[in-house]
Motif scaffolding. Structure first.
Motif, PDB file in Angstrom:
ATOM      1  N   LEU A 113       0.840  -1.200   0.000  1.00  0.00           N
ATOM      2  CA  LEU A 113       0.000   0.000   0.000  1.00  0.00           C
ATOM      3  C   LEU A 113       0.872   1.245   0.000  1.00  0.00           C
ATOM      4  CD1 LEU A 113      -2.561  -1.210   2.679  1.00  0.00           C
ATOM      5  CD2 LEU A 113      -2.781  -1.348   0.204  1.00  0.00           C
ATOM      6  N   ASP A 118      -3.695   5.400  -0.185  1.00  0.00           N
ATOM      7  CA  ASP A 118      -3.848   4.136   0.552  1.00  0.00           C
ATOM      8  C   ASP A 118      -3.885   4.317   2.060  1.00  0.00           C
ATOM      9  OD1 ASP A 118      -4.083   2.495  -1.635  1.00  0.00           O
ATOM     10  OD2 ASP A 118      -1.951   2.029  -1.759  1.00  0.00           O
ATOM     11  N   TYR A 181      -4.700   3.453   6.871  1.00  0.00           N
ATOM     12  CA  TYR A 181      -4.782   2.488   5.767  1.00  0.00           C
ATOM     13  C   TYR A 181      -6.169   1.874   5.574  1.00  0.00           C
ATOM     14  CZ  TYR A 181       0.263   2.822   5.306  1.00  0.00           C
ATOM     15  OH  TYR A 181       1.526   3.293   5.101  1.00  0.00           O
ATOM     16  N   GLY A 184      -6.731   1.820   1.872  1.00  0.00           N
ATOM     17  CA  GLY A 184      -5.818   0.868   1.219  1.00  0.00           C
ATOM     18  C   GLY A 184      -6.316  -0.565   1.309  1.00  0.00           C
ATOM     19  N   LYS A 187     -10.357  -0.788  -0.306  1.00  0.00           N
ATOM     20  CA  LYS A 187     -10.611  -0.501  -1.728  1.00  0.00           C
ATOM     21  C   LYS A 187     -10.878  -1.797  -2.502  1.00  0.00           C
ATOM     22  CE  LYS A 187      -5.676  -0.482  -2.923  1.00  0.00           C
ATOM     23  NZ  LYS A 187      -4.539   0.343  -3.357  1.00  0.00           N
ATOM     24  N   ALA A 367      -1.990  -5.122  -6.142  1.00  0.00           N
ATOM     25  CA  ALA A 367      -1.354  -3.905  -5.617  1.00  0.00           C
ATOM     26  C   ALA A 367      -0.053  -3.584  -6.339  1.00  0.00           C
ATOM     27  CB  ALA A 367      -1.102  -4.028  -4.119  1.00  0.00           C
TER      28      ALA A 367
END
Length: 373
Positions: A113, A118, A181, A184, A187, A367
């Motif tokens: 992340l 993020d 986060y 992150g 999502k 990612a």
């Protein structure tokens, strides 16, 4: 019990992580950044000071995270030696191994992340699909799942708009999930979630399929510049509250924000509608609605960047926003993510907020592609 090879492999992973994350350099930088906060005039410019504190906190997160990895790996090596001398049991060695590997994997995952957004908190919105009561019940089950997930991770959850279903469940909910986060990790939940089960709302006991969509956007703070044109905003107010009695709010504290948005890249126009009934204080609700508007506009900019990146990297696997991402089949005891093919039979655990393995599978697969953009 774990083998000497497993111990060696974990020590190698921990060592590689330290080099890859440049922990030594980060430790030196952390001391330098901390010194800056001790300047006599440090708080003269509060906004600048906050940015500096944020930088210190971020560096501390990496350095402390790696310290924990190091400590747990060393403790595991000691436990392994103690077991040879008959001082501790196999179970205690395995327990030390589980702790060490969890901390290594958590830091590896956090390293995935690395985009600016993020580390932000997020706004998570759930809408029930077609199908009346059944899909509205499904939307409320998803809301509970995310609230349980947030609770388990120490995130703060605030419901800023909730519309109950006609008979049961909810039509829509907007939640702010605040914590490091949160965006992150969450999502990966963007898209359509499908439920298959024998419906308690169907007299014939038929198997029903329901859909609900989940939208996750970064919760933008004041440190990010978002251009909002005041001339394109209009406000309505309304009474918020329950079905009767003391719950009804006699004051029009609920706010409805309409924003006329014109896409700077395509010229397309649309109306963004945000309702906020979070508090009984209208100015506070307006402030919260504006914050959500900035988050939506920020997300639109992000999606444009992602679309541009997708054009450049056409050969890579594309993540379709808004497409069906996961199926929850209660009768077959199966939850499957269609993007990563990760699945589990622990349906109850998932509905209780244990979605970390789905998030991890998504980040491991996608990612890296995001970060290369």
């Amino acid at each position: 019990m774990i083998t000497a090879e497993q111990l060696k492999e974990l020590q190698q992973r921990a060592g590689d992580l330290g080099k890859y994350l440049e922990i030594e350099a980060k430790s030196v930088q952390l001391e330098e950044e901390k010194l800056r906060t001790q300047a006599p005039d440090f708080w003269d410019d509060p906004k600048k000071a906050e940015q500096q504190m944020k930088k210190v906190k971020e560096l501390e997160r990496w350095v402390d995270g790696y310290k924990e990895v190091n400590t747990l790996t060393e403790e595991l090596a000691l436990a392994f030696d103690f077991h040879k001398d008959g001082m501790i049991t196999e179970e205690e060695v395995d327990e030390a191994y589980a702790k060490a590997i969890d901390s290594v994997e958590a830091l590896e995952l956090k390293n995935m992340l690395r985009r600016e957004e993020d580390e932000m908190s997020c706004v998570l919105k759930i809408n029930s699909g077609a199908g009346g009561t059944e899909s509205q019940d499904w939307a409320s089950m998803l809301m509970r799942m995310y609230m349980r997930y947030a609770e388990a991770h120490g995130y703060k959850t605030t419901i800023s708009n909730l519309q109950n279903g006609d008979e049961a469940g909810i039509k829509t909910v907007t939640m702010q999930i605040e914590g490091d986060y949160a965006y992150g990790y969450l999502k990966s939940e963007n898209g359509v979630h499908r439920l298959g089960r024998v419906s308690p709302y169907n007299a014939q006991g038929k198997r029903m399929t329901s859909f609900a969509s989940v939208f996750v956007t970064p919760l933008v703070d004041d440190s990010i510049e978002i251009n909002v044109n005041p001339a394109d905003i209009s406000w309505d107010t309304f009474r918020s509250g329950g079905a009767g009695g003391q719950n009804v709010n006699k004051v029009e504290s609920g706010v409805r924000l309409r924003y006329h948005f014109k896409d700077p890249y395509t010229g397309e126009e649309e109306e963004i509608l945000i309702e906020n009934t979070e508090t009984r204080d209208q100015p506070k609700n307006r402030e919260n609605a504006m914050r959500q508007l900035r988050s939506i506009l920020y997300e639109k900019e992000l999606q444009h960047r992602m679309a541009e990146q997708a054009k450049i990297e056409a050969g890579k696997k594309k993540i379709e926003w808004g497409s069906q991402i996961r199926s929850y089949v209660f009768d077959d005891r199966r939850v499957k993510d269609h993007r990563t093919n990760y699945q589990t039979s622990d349906v109850q655990g998932v509905m209780d907020g244990k979605i970390d393995d789905f998030i991890k599978a998504y980040l491991m697969e996608f990612a890296g592609e995001e970060n290369n953009g």
